[in-house]
Design a protein around this motif. Structure first.
Motif, PDB file in Angstrom:
ATOM      1  N   LEU B 225      32.502 -14.099  21.639  1.00  0.00           N
ATOM      2  CA  LEU B 225      31.947 -14.641  20.398  1.00  0.00           C
ATOM      3  C   LEU B 225      32.498 -16.031  20.081  1.00  0.00           C
ATOM      4  O   LEU B 225      31.945 -16.740  19.251  1.00  0.00           O
ATOM      5  N   LEU B 226      33.593 -16.393  20.735  1.00  0.00           N
ATOM      6  CA  LEU B 226      34.093 -17.757  20.561  1.00  0.00           C
ATOM      7  C   LEU B 226      33.270 -18.711  21.413  1.00  0.00           C
ATOM      8  O   LEU B 226      32.664 -18.313  22.408  1.00  0.00           O
ATOM      9  N   SER B 227      33.249 -19.952  21.034  1.00  0.00           N
ATOM     10  CA  SER B 227      32.522 -20.964  21.799  1.00  0.00           C
ATOM     11  C   SER B 227      33.353 -22.240  21.831  1.00  0.00           C
ATOM     12  O   SER B 227      34.496 -22.259  21.359  1.00  0.00           O
ATOM     13  N   ALA B 228      32.774 -23.296  22.367  1.00  0.00           N
ATOM     14  CA  ALA B 228      33.484 -24.575  22.409  1.00  0.00           C
ATOM     15  C   ALA B 228      33.548 -25.216  21.021  1.00  0.00           C
ATOM     16  O   ALA B 228      34.292 -26.177  20.809  1.00  0.00           O
ATOM     17  N   GLU B 229      32.753 -24.697  20.089  1.00  0.00           N
ATOM     18  CA  GLU B 229      32.775 -25.184  18.704  1.00  0.00           C
ATOM     19  C   GLU B 229      33.852 -24.433  17.919  1.00  0.00           C
ATOM     20  O   GLU B 229      34.071 -23.249  18.147  1.00  0.00           O
ATOM     21  N   TRP B 230      34.473 -25.135  16.982  1.00  0.00           N
ATOM     22  CA  TRP B 230      35.478 -24.476  16.148  1.00  0.00           C
ATOM     23  C   TRP B 230      34.820 -23.452  15.232  1.00  0.00           C
ATOM     24  O   TRP B 230      33.796 -23.745  14.606  1.00  0.00           O
ATOM     25  N   PRO B 233      37.596 -17.162  11.574  1.00  0.00           N
ATOM     26  CA  PRO B 233      37.424 -15.720  11.786  1.00  0.00           C
ATOM     27  C   PRO B 233      36.237 -15.144  11.018  1.00  0.00           C
ATOM     28  O   PRO B 233      35.587 -14.215  11.496  1.00  0.00           O
ATOM     29  N   VAL B 234      35.925 -15.700   9.848  1.00  0.00           N
ATOM     30  CA  VAL B 234      34.752 -15.210   9.123  1.00  0.00           C
ATOM     31  C   VAL B 234      33.489 -15.450   9.941  1.00  0.00           C
ATOM     32  O   VAL B 234      32.606 -14.585  10.029  1.00  0.00           O
ATOM     33  N   GLY B 235      33.410 -16.612  10.571  1.00  0.00           N
ATOM     34  CA  GLY B 235      32.255 -16.914  11.419  1.00  0.00           C
ATOM     35  C   GLY B 235      32.132 -15.936  12.574  1.00  0.00           C
ATOM     36  O   GLY B 235      31.035 -15.509  12.941  1.00  0.00           O
ATOM     37  N   VAL B 236      33.282 -15.584  13.147  1.00  0.00           N
ATOM     38  CA  VAL B 236      33.281 -14.614  14.253  1.00  0.00           C
ATOM     39  C   VAL B 236      32.899 -13.233  13.719  1.00  0.00           C
ATOM     40  O   VAL B 236      32.070 -12.531  14.304  1.00  0.00           O
ATOM     41  N   ARG B 277      43.671 -23.335  18.445  1.00  0.00           N
ATOM     42  CA  ARG B 277      43.585 -23.146  16.999  1.00  0.00           C
ATOM     43  C   ARG B 277      43.882 -24.460  16.273  1.00  0.00           C
ATOM     44  O   ARG B 277      44.749 -25.215  16.688  1.00  0.00           O
ATOM     45  N   VAL B 278      43.132 -24.699  15.192  1.00  0.00           N
ATOM     46  CA  VAL B 278      43.441 -25.806  14.281  1.00  0.00           C
ATOM     47  C   VAL B 278      43.388 -25.272  12.854  1.00  0.00           C
ATOM     48  O   VAL B 278      42.923 -24.146  12.625  1.00  0.00           O
ATOM     49  N   ALA B 279      43.849 -26.071  11.924  1.00  0.00           N
ATOM     50  CA  ALA B 279      43.778 -25.669  10.518  1.00  0.00           C
ATOM     51  C   ALA B 279      42.316 -25.494  10.111  1.00  0.00           C
ATOM     52  O   ALA B 279      41.444 -26.265  10.525  1.00  0.00           O
ATOM     53  N   ILE B 295      37.273 -21.493  22.274  1.00  0.00           N
ATOM     54  CA  ILE B 295      37.678 -21.014  23.594  1.00  0.00           C
ATOM     55  C   ILE B 295      37.817 -22.204  24.538  1.00  0.00           C
ATOM     56  O   ILE B 295      37.089 -23.208  24.420  1.00  0.00           O
ATOM     57  N   THR B 296      38.755 -22.115  25.463  1.00  0.00           N
ATOM     58  CA  THR B 296      38.971 -23.169  26.452  1.00  0.00           C
ATOM     59  C   THR B 296      38.306 -22.776  27.778  1.00  0.00           C
ATOM     60  O   THR B 296      37.792 -21.660  27.918  1.00  0.00           O
TER      61      THR B 296
END
Lengths: 72, 349
Positions: B225-230, B233-236, B277-279, B295-296
Protein backbone atom coordinates in the motif's frame (compact mmCIF):
# COMPACT_ATOMS: atom_id res chain seq x y z
CA UNK A 1 -14.04 17.70 -5.70
CA UNK A 2 -11.93 14.98 -4.15
CA UNK A 3 -14.22 12.15 -5.17
CA UNK A 4 -16.68 10.27 -3.10
CA UNK A 5 -14.98 11.07 0.14
CA UNK A 6 -17.04 14.25 0.25
CA UNK A 7 -20.24 12.34 0.72
CA UNK A 8 -20.96 12.12 4.41
CA UNK A 9 -23.99 9.87 4.40
CA UNK A 10 -22.93 6.28 4.73
CA UNK A 11 -25.72 4.75 2.67
CA UNK A 12 -25.28 7.13 -0.25
CA UNK A 13 -21.60 6.31 -0.51
CA UNK A 14 -22.39 2.62 -0.55
CA UNK A 15 -24.87 3.18 -3.33
CA UNK A 16 -22.31 5.04 -5.39
CA UNK A 17 -19.47 2.57 -5.02
CA UNK A 18 -18.99 -0.35 -2.74
CA UNK A 19 -15.26 0.19 -2.41
CA UNK A 20 -15.38 3.86 -1.53
CA UNK A 21 -17.12 3.55 1.78
CA UNK A 22 -18.03 6.53 3.87
CA UNK A 23 -16.78 4.77 6.98
CA UNK A 24 -13.25 4.92 5.64
CA UNK A 25 -13.67 8.50 4.61
CA UNK A 26 -15.08 9.40 7.98
CA UNK A 27 -12.19 7.58 9.62
CA UNK A 28 -9.81 9.93 7.84
CA UNK A 29 -11.88 12.91 8.91
CA UNK A 30 -11.99 11.60 12.45
CA UNK A 31 -8.20 11.50 12.77
CA UNK A 32 -7.94 15.11 11.63
CA UNK A 33 -10.35 16.31 14.29
CA UNK A 34 -7.89 15.35 16.98
CA UNK A 35 -8.06 15.38 20.77
CA UNK A 36 -11.17 13.54 21.94
CA UNK A 37 -11.57 11.72 18.63
CA UNK A 38 -8.05 10.27 18.58
CA UNK A 39 -7.97 9.45 22.28
CA UNK A 40 -7.05 5.90 23.10
CA UNK A 41 -10.04 3.95 24.37
CA UNK A 42 -8.08 0.74 24.87
CA UNK A 43 -4.44 -0.10 24.49
CA UNK A 44 -3.51 0.51 20.86
CA UNK A 45 -6.95 1.56 19.70
CA UNK A 46 -8.36 5.04 19.18
CA UNK A 47 -11.95 6.13 19.38
CA UNK A 48 -11.82 6.72 15.61
CA UNK A 49 -11.05 3.05 15.01
CA UNK A 50 -13.85 1.92 17.31
CA UNK A 51 -16.32 4.21 15.57
CA UNK A 52 -15.22 2.85 12.21
CA UNK A 53 -15.63 -0.74 13.38
CA UNK A 54 -19.22 -0.07 14.40
CA UNK A 55 -19.88 2.00 11.29
CA UNK A 56 -18.71 -0.64 8.87
CA UNK A 57 -20.49 -3.44 10.75
CA UNK A 58 -23.62 -1.25 10.81
CA UNK A 59 -23.94 -1.54 14.57
CA UNK A 60 -25.04 1.26 16.87
CA UNK A 61 -22.04 3.27 18.02
CA UNK A 62 -20.83 2.38 21.49
CA UNK A 63 -19.55 5.93 21.96
CA UNK A 64 -21.84 8.88 21.28
CA UNK A 65 -18.77 10.97 20.39
CA UNK A 66 -18.60 9.09 17.08
CA UNK A 67 -21.16 11.51 15.69
CA UNK A 68 -19.04 14.48 16.71
CA UNK A 69 -16.02 12.87 15.08
CA UNK A 70 -17.46 12.73 11.59
CA UNK A 71 -19.48 9.55 11.57
CA UNK A 72 -23.14 9.66 10.56
CA UNK B 1 -28.40 1.72 38.08
CA UNK B 2 -30.41 -1.41 37.40
CA UNK B 3 -28.14 -3.52 39.55
CA UNK B 4 -29.02 -1.74 42.78
CA UNK B 5 -32.06 -4.01 42.86
CA UNK B 6 -29.91 -7.09 42.30
CA UNK B 7 -27.39 -7.30 45.13
CA UNK B 8 -25.86 -10.57 43.92
CA UNK B 9 -24.99 -9.01 40.62
CA UNK B 10 -24.13 -5.59 42.01
CA UNK B 11 -21.62 -6.88 44.56
CA UNK B 12 -19.95 -9.53 42.43
CA UNK B 13 -16.50 -9.02 40.94
CA UNK B 14 -17.09 -8.25 37.28
CA UNK B 15 -14.33 -8.63 34.70
CA UNK B 16 -14.74 -6.57 31.54
CA UNK B 17 -12.48 -7.21 28.57
CA UNK B 18 -12.71 -3.77 26.96
CA UNK B 19 -13.33 -0.19 28.02
CA UNK B 20 -16.83 0.06 26.57
CA UNK B 21 -17.93 -2.97 28.58
CA UNK B 22 -16.29 -1.55 31.69
CA UNK B 23 -18.23 1.68 31.32
CA UNK B 24 -21.47 -0.19 30.64
CA UNK B 25 -21.19 -2.36 33.74
CA UNK B 26 -20.39 0.64 35.91
CA UNK B 27 -23.37 2.48 34.46
CA UNK B 28 -25.55 -0.49 35.28
CA UNK B 29 -24.50 -0.16 38.89
CA UNK B 30 -21.80 -2.80 39.31
CA UNK B 31 -19.46 -1.67 42.06
CA UNK B 32 -16.49 -3.97 41.49
CA UNK B 33 -15.45 -3.92 37.86
CA UNK B 34 -11.99 -5.07 36.82
CA UNK B 35 -10.94 -3.87 33.37
CA UNK B 36 -8.80 -6.65 31.90
CA UNK B 37 -8.28 -5.09 28.54
CA UNK B 38 -5.27 -5.77 26.41
CA UNK B 39 -4.80 -6.31 22.70
CA UNK B 40 -2.94 -9.57 23.23
CA UNK B 41 -3.07 -10.60 19.59
CA UNK B 42 -0.10 -8.39 18.95
CA UNK B 43 3.06 -7.85 20.94
CA UNK B 44 4.75 -9.99 23.58
CA UNK B 45 3.02 -12.12 26.20
CA UNK B 46 4.72 -13.93 29.06
CA UNK B 47 3.77 -16.76 31.38
CA UNK B 48 4.83 -15.02 34.60
CA UNK B 49 2.14 -12.41 35.39
CA UNK B 50 4.58 -9.83 36.73
CA UNK B 51 6.86 -10.18 33.73
CA UNK B 52 3.85 -10.15 31.43
CA UNK B 53 2.49 -6.90 32.88
CA UNK B 54 5.86 -5.19 32.63
CA UNK B 55 6.48 -6.42 29.10
CA UNK B 56 3.08 -5.27 27.94
CA UNK B 57 3.45 -1.83 29.46
CA UNK B 58 6.82 -1.44 27.75
CA UNK B 59 5.38 -2.63 24.45
CA UNK B 60 2.51 -0.13 24.44
CA UNK B 61 4.52 2.74 25.91
CA UNK B 62 1.34 4.14 27.42
CA UNK B 63 0.94 5.90 30.73
CA UNK B 64 -2.67 4.72 31.02
CA UNK B 65 -3.32 1.54 32.98
CA UNK B 66 -5.81 -0.10 30.69
CA UNK B 67 -5.27 -3.51 32.16
CA UNK B 68 -6.01 -3.91 35.87
CA UNK B 69 -6.11 -7.68 35.96
CA UNK B 70 -2.97 -7.96 38.09
CA UNK B 71 -3.68 -4.93 40.26
CA UNK B 72 -3.09 -5.65 43.98
CA UNK B 73 -6.17 -3.55 44.75
CA UNK B 74 -8.51 -6.18 43.34
CA UNK B 75 -9.85 -8.48 46.07
CA UNK B 76 -11.46 -11.03 43.73
CA UNK B 77 -14.47 -11.39 45.98
CA UNK B 78 -16.64 -14.23 44.61
CA UNK B 79 -18.60 -14.69 42.55
CA UNK B 80 -16.36 -13.57 39.72
CA UNK B 81 -18.28 -12.78 36.53
CA UNK B 82 -16.26 -12.63 33.33
CA UNK B 83 -18.10 -10.97 30.45
CA UNK B 84 -16.83 -12.07 27.03
CA UNK B 85 -17.93 -11.64 23.43
CA UNK B 86 -17.05 -14.15 20.72
CA UNK B 87 -14.27 -11.95 19.39
CA UNK B 88 -10.90 -13.70 19.24
CA UNK B 89 -9.52 -10.71 21.12
CA UNK B 90 -11.86 -11.47 24.03
CA UNK B 91 -11.13 -15.19 23.90
CA UNK B 92 -7.42 -14.80 24.56
CA UNK B 93 -8.09 -12.30 27.31
CA UNK B 94 -10.59 -14.75 28.79
CA UNK B 95 -7.98 -17.52 28.91
CA UNK B 96 -5.58 -15.13 30.62
CA UNK B 97 -8.19 -14.03 33.16
CA UNK B 98 -9.08 -17.61 34.08
CA UNK B 99 -5.40 -18.44 34.53
CA UNK B 100 -4.92 -15.47 36.85
CA UNK B 101 -8.10 -16.03 38.86
CA UNK B 102 -6.91 -19.54 39.59
CA UNK B 103 -3.53 -18.17 40.68
CA UNK B 104 -5.22 -15.88 43.19
CA UNK B 105 -6.95 -18.90 44.67
CA UNK B 106 -10.46 -18.77 43.28
CA UNK B 107 -12.12 -22.05 42.45
CA UNK B 108 -13.61 -22.57 39.00
CA UNK B 109 -16.96 -22.94 40.80
CA UNK B 110 -16.71 -19.28 41.82
CA UNK B 111 -16.20 -18.08 38.26
CA UNK B 112 -19.14 -17.46 35.95
CA UNK B 113 -18.32 -16.84 32.30
CA UNK B 114 -20.99 -14.87 30.53
CA UNK B 115 -20.64 -15.31 26.79
CA UNK B 116 -22.43 -13.02 24.37
CA UNK B 117 -23.04 -14.19 20.82
CA UNK B 118 -22.83 -11.63 18.01
CA UNK B 119 -26.01 -9.68 17.32
CA UNK B 120 -27.64 -10.97 14.17
CA UNK B 121 -27.88 -8.15 11.66
CA UNK B 122 -30.04 -7.90 8.57
CA UNK B 123 -27.64 -5.34 7.10
CA UNK B 124 -24.63 -6.35 5.08
CA UNK B 125 -21.38 -4.94 6.48
CA UNK B 126 -19.71 -2.37 4.26
CA UNK B 127 -16.61 -4.52 4.11
CA UNK B 128 -16.41 -8.29 4.54
CA UNK B 129 -15.88 -9.46 8.09
CA UNK B 130 -12.87 -11.76 8.33
CA UNK B 131 -13.09 -15.18 9.99
CA UNK B 132 -11.44 -13.61 13.00
CA UNK B 133 -13.76 -10.88 14.24
CA UNK B 134 -12.01 -8.63 16.72
CA UNK B 135 -14.62 -5.88 16.72
CA UNK B 136 -17.31 -7.59 18.77
CA UNK B 137 -17.95 -6.35 22.28
CA UNK B 138 -20.21 -7.23 25.17
CA UNK B 139 -21.17 -3.55 25.06
CA UNK B 140 -22.85 -4.11 21.68
CA UNK B 141 -25.76 -5.66 23.58
CA UNK B 142 -28.64 -3.98 25.37
CA UNK B 143 -28.96 -3.84 29.15
CA UNK B 144 -31.84 -6.31 28.98
CA UNK B 145 -29.73 -8.85 27.14
CA UNK B 146 -26.87 -8.49 29.61
CA UNK B 147 -29.16 -8.99 32.60
CA UNK B 148 -30.81 -12.00 30.97
CA UNK B 149 -27.42 -13.57 30.32
CA UNK B 150 -26.51 -13.08 33.94
CA UNK B 151 -29.62 -14.94 35.08
CA UNK B 152 -28.56 -18.04 33.15
CA UNK B 153 -24.78 -17.87 33.78
CA UNK B 154 -23.10 -21.01 35.05
CA UNK B 155 -19.53 -21.94 35.92
CA UNK B 156 -17.79 -23.81 33.15
CA UNK B 157 -17.21 -27.55 33.59
CA UNK B 158 -13.76 -28.07 35.04
CA UNK B 159 -12.45 -29.70 31.86
CA UNK B 160 -13.39 -26.65 29.81
CA UNK B 161 -11.96 -24.33 32.42
CA UNK B 162 -8.68 -26.26 32.48
CA UNK B 163 -8.58 -26.32 28.70
CA UNK B 164 -8.81 -22.52 28.57
CA UNK B 165 -5.92 -22.15 31.02
CA UNK B 166 -3.87 -24.68 29.06
CA UNK B 167 -4.43 -22.64 25.91
CA UNK B 168 -3.07 -19.54 27.64
CA UNK B 169 0.00 -21.54 28.71
CA UNK B 170 0.55 -22.58 25.11
CA UNK B 171 -0.07 -19.09 23.80
CA UNK B 172 2.68 -17.58 25.93
CA UNK B 173 5.17 -20.38 25.29
CA UNK B 174 8.35 -19.26 23.54
CA UNK B 175 7.83 -22.20 21.22
CA UNK B 176 4.56 -21.48 19.36
CA UNK B 177 4.31 -24.90 17.75
CA UNK B 178 2.02 -26.47 20.32
CA UNK B 179 -0.37 -23.56 20.18
CA UNK B 180 -0.31 -23.45 16.38
CA UNK B 181 -0.92 -27.19 16.30
CA UNK B 182 -3.98 -26.76 18.54
CA UNK B 183 -5.28 -24.07 16.21
CA UNK B 184 -4.78 -26.08 13.03
CA UNK B 185 -6.13 -29.35 14.39
CA UNK B 186 -8.84 -27.79 16.53
CA UNK B 187 -9.97 -28.53 20.05
CA UNK B 188 -13.43 -29.67 21.07
CA UNK B 189 -15.37 -26.81 22.58
CA UNK B 190 -13.01 -24.11 21.28
CA UNK B 191 -14.32 -23.30 17.80
CA UNK B 192 -12.49 -19.98 17.54
CA UNK B 193 -9.01 -21.50 17.23
CA UNK B 194 -9.13 -21.78 13.44
CA UNK B 195 -10.11 -18.14 13.10
CA UNK B 196 -7.47 -17.15 15.60
CA UNK B 197 -4.77 -18.88 13.57
CA UNK B 198 -6.05 -17.19 10.42
CA UNK B 199 -5.04 -13.94 12.08
CA UNK B 200 -1.85 -15.00 13.87
CA UNK B 201 -0.40 -16.73 10.81
CA UNK B 202 -0.60 -13.36 9.02
CA UNK B 203 2.12 -12.03 11.30
CA UNK B 204 4.85 -14.56 10.50
CA UNK B 205 7.05 -14.58 7.38
CA UNK B 206 6.06 -17.13 4.77
CA UNK B 207 7.81 -19.70 2.67
CA UNK B 208 6.55 -19.91 -0.90
CA UNK B 209 6.25 -23.24 -2.75
CA UNK B 210 9.39 -22.35 -4.71
CA UNK B 211 11.27 -21.99 -1.44
CA UNK B 212 11.43 -18.21 -1.52
CA UNK B 213 11.17 -16.43 1.81
CA UNK B 214 8.35 -13.89 1.74
CA UNK B 215 7.17 -11.13 4.01
CA UNK B 216 4.34 -11.84 6.41
CA UNK B 217 0.92 -11.18 4.95
CA UNK B 218 0.63 -8.11 7.18
CA UNK B 219 3.91 -6.63 5.94
CA UNK B 220 3.15 -7.62 2.35
CA UNK B 221 -0.06 -5.61 2.53
CA UNK B 222 1.65 -2.73 4.28
CA UNK B 223 4.49 -2.41 1.79
CA UNK B 224 2.03 -3.03 -1.04
CA UNK B 225 0.00 0.00 0.00
CA UNK B 226 3.02 2.28 0.23
CA UNK B 227 4.23 3.98 -2.91
CA UNK B 228 6.96 6.37 -4.01
CA UNK B 229 4.67 9.20 -2.88
CA UNK B 230 4.65 10.25 0.76
CA UNK B 231 1.62 8.94 2.64
CA UNK B 232 0.42 9.33 6.20
CA UNK B 233 -0.79 6.25 8.10
CA UNK B 234 -4.33 7.58 7.69
CA UNK B 235 -3.85 7.46 3.93
CA UNK B 236 -2.65 3.87 4.18
CA UNK B 237 -5.44 2.92 6.58
CA UNK B 238 -8.22 4.31 4.42
CA UNK B 239 -6.75 3.08 1.12
CA UNK B 240 -9.57 2.31 -1.30
CA UNK B 241 -8.50 -1.06 -2.60
CA UNK B 242 -8.83 -4.73 -1.82
CA UNK B 243 -5.45 -4.58 -0.12
CA UNK B 244 -6.77 -1.71 1.97
CA UNK B 245 -9.74 -3.83 3.04
CA UNK B 246 -7.43 -6.72 3.94
CA UNK B 247 -5.14 -4.46 5.94
CA UNK B 248 -8.07 -2.94 7.83
CA UNK B 249 -9.24 -6.43 8.71
CA UNK B 250 -5.89 -7.20 10.32
CA UNK B 251 -5.69 -3.81 12.03
CA UNK B 252 -9.11 -4.41 13.57
CA UNK B 253 -7.30 -6.94 15.76
CA UNK B 254 -4.05 -5.08 16.39
CA UNK B 255 -5.60 -1.68 16.96
CA UNK B 256 -5.08 1.21 14.57
CA UNK B 257 -2.13 2.61 16.53
CA UNK B 258 -0.16 -0.43 15.52
CA UNK B 259 -0.08 0.89 11.95
CA UNK B 260 2.22 3.91 12.57
CA UNK B 261 4.20 1.78 14.99
CA UNK B 262 4.92 -0.90 12.37
CA UNK B 263 5.74 1.74 9.75
CA UNK B 264 8.14 3.32 12.24
CA UNK B 265 9.75 -0.06 12.82
CA UNK B 266 10.28 -0.43 9.09
CA UNK B 267 11.65 3.10 8.75
CA UNK B 268 14.05 2.55 11.65
CA UNK B 269 15.21 -0.84 10.39
CA UNK B 270 18.63 0.06 9.04
CA UNK B 271 19.50 -3.28 7.54
CA UNK B 272 16.80 -3.06 4.89
CA UNK B 273 16.17 0.64 4.27
CA UNK B 274 12.82 -0.40 2.83
CA UNK B 275 10.75 2.51 4.11
CA UNK B 276 11.55 6.19 4.58
CA UNK B 277 9.86 8.59 6.95
CA UNK B 278 9.49 12.37 7.14
CA UNK B 279 7.49 14.66 9.39
CA UNK B 280 3.79 14.59 8.56
CA UNK B 281 1.19 17.34 8.33
CA UNK B 282 0.24 17.27 12.02
CA UNK B 283 2.14 17.47 15.34
CA UNK B 284 3.17 14.37 17.32
CA UNK B 285 -0.08 14.16 19.28
CA UNK B 286 -1.80 13.08 16.06
CA UNK B 287 -0.33 9.57 15.86
CA UNK B 288 -1.65 8.71 12.41
CA UNK B 289 -0.83 12.07 10.85
CA UNK B 290 2.44 13.15 12.41
CA UNK B 291 4.65 11.23 9.96
CA UNK B 292 4.58 10.34 6.28
CA UNK B 293 6.17 7.28 4.70
CA UNK B 294 7.23 6.03 1.29
CA UNK B 295 8.70 2.82 0.00
CA UNK B 296 12.24 2.65 -1.40
CA UNK B 297 13.63 0.53 -4.22
CA UNK B 298 14.87 -1.90 -1.59
CA UNK B 299 11.36 -2.07 -0.15
CA UNK B 300 9.90 -2.80 -3.57
CA UNK B 301 12.44 -5.62 -3.93
CA UNK B 302 11.48 -7.12 -0.56
CA UNK B 303 7.81 -6.82 -1.40
CA UNK B 304 8.00 -8.27 -4.90
CA UNK B 305 10.90 -10.69 -4.73
CA UNK B 306 10.93 -11.68 -1.10
CA UNK B 307 13.48 -11.60 1.68
CA UNK B 308 17.10 -12.50 1.22
CA UNK B 309 17.26 -13.16 4.94
CA UNK B 310 14.89 -12.83 7.90
CA UNK B 311 16.81 -9.86 9.29
CA UNK B 312 15.71 -7.83 6.26
CA UNK B 313 12.46 -7.20 8.15
CA UNK B 314 12.08 -5.75 11.65
CA UNK B 315 11.18 -8.30 14.31
CA UNK B 316 7.66 -8.44 15.66
CA UNK B 317 6.77 -10.00 19.03
CA UNK B 318 3.76 -12.28 18.79
CA UNK B 319 2.60 -13.88 22.05
CA UNK B 320 5.56 -15.86 23.45
CA UNK B 321 7.46 -15.87 20.15
CA UNK B 322 8.82 -13.31 17.70
CA UNK B 323 8.22 -13.12 13.97
CA UNK B 324 11.36 -12.65 11.88
CA UNK B 325 13.60 -13.66 14.80
CA UNK B 326 16.81 -15.17 13.46
CA UNK B 327 17.36 -17.14 16.67
CA UNK B 328 14.02 -18.95 16.30
CA UNK B 329 13.00 -18.48 12.67
CA UNK B 330 9.31 -19.36 12.56
CA UNK B 331 7.73 -19.30 9.15
CA UNK B 332 4.30 -20.16 7.75
CA UNK B 333 4.16 -22.62 4.92
CA UNK B 334 1.84 -22.35 1.94
CA UNK B 335 -0.64 -24.69 3.66
CA UNK B 336 -0.84 -22.36 6.66
CA UNK B 337 1.20 -24.53 9.01
CA UNK B 338 4.01 -23.19 11.12
CA UNK B 339 7.52 -24.54 10.87
CA UNK B 340 11.01 -23.51 11.79
CA UNK B 341 13.26 -22.43 8.96
CA UNK B 342 16.17 -24.73 8.37
CA UNK B 343 14.81 -27.52 10.54
CA UNK B 344 13.63 -30.89 9.40
CA UNK B 345 10.14 -32.29 9.31
CA UNK B 346 10.29 -33.03 13.02
CA UNK B 347 9.77 -29.35 13.72
CA UNK B 348 6.74 -29.07 11.51
CA UNK B 349 3.22 -29.38 12.79
Amino acid sequence: MKGLGWIHTRNIAVLVCGLLTACNYDTGECYVRGESCIREIDWGKTLCADCRDDCQAKRPYKYTECHQCGFE
Amino acid sequence: MILTRRPALRDATHVALDSATTERLLRLGATRVVRASDRLLIGPSRRDPSEHAGTRAAWWRSSETWDRLYSPDVRWQPPVLVWASRSVHDRINLWRVLSWVRQVGRSSRDVFIIELDPIASSSTPEEPIPPYDCTLSVADHSDDVLLKQFETAQPWPITRYNSAIALWERYVDTNPLRFARSCVRGLRGVPELGALWAFLSSLFPRKAPDGALRLSRLDQLLLGLLSAEWQTPVGVFAHKSEAGVALRQLLSCTGDLFLPRRLDQWAAHDSSGAVERVAGPKPPDYPLLSSSYRITAKGVHLRDSGLDKLADAPGLPVAGAEAYATSAPWIVREDGRLTQLGRGCAQKL
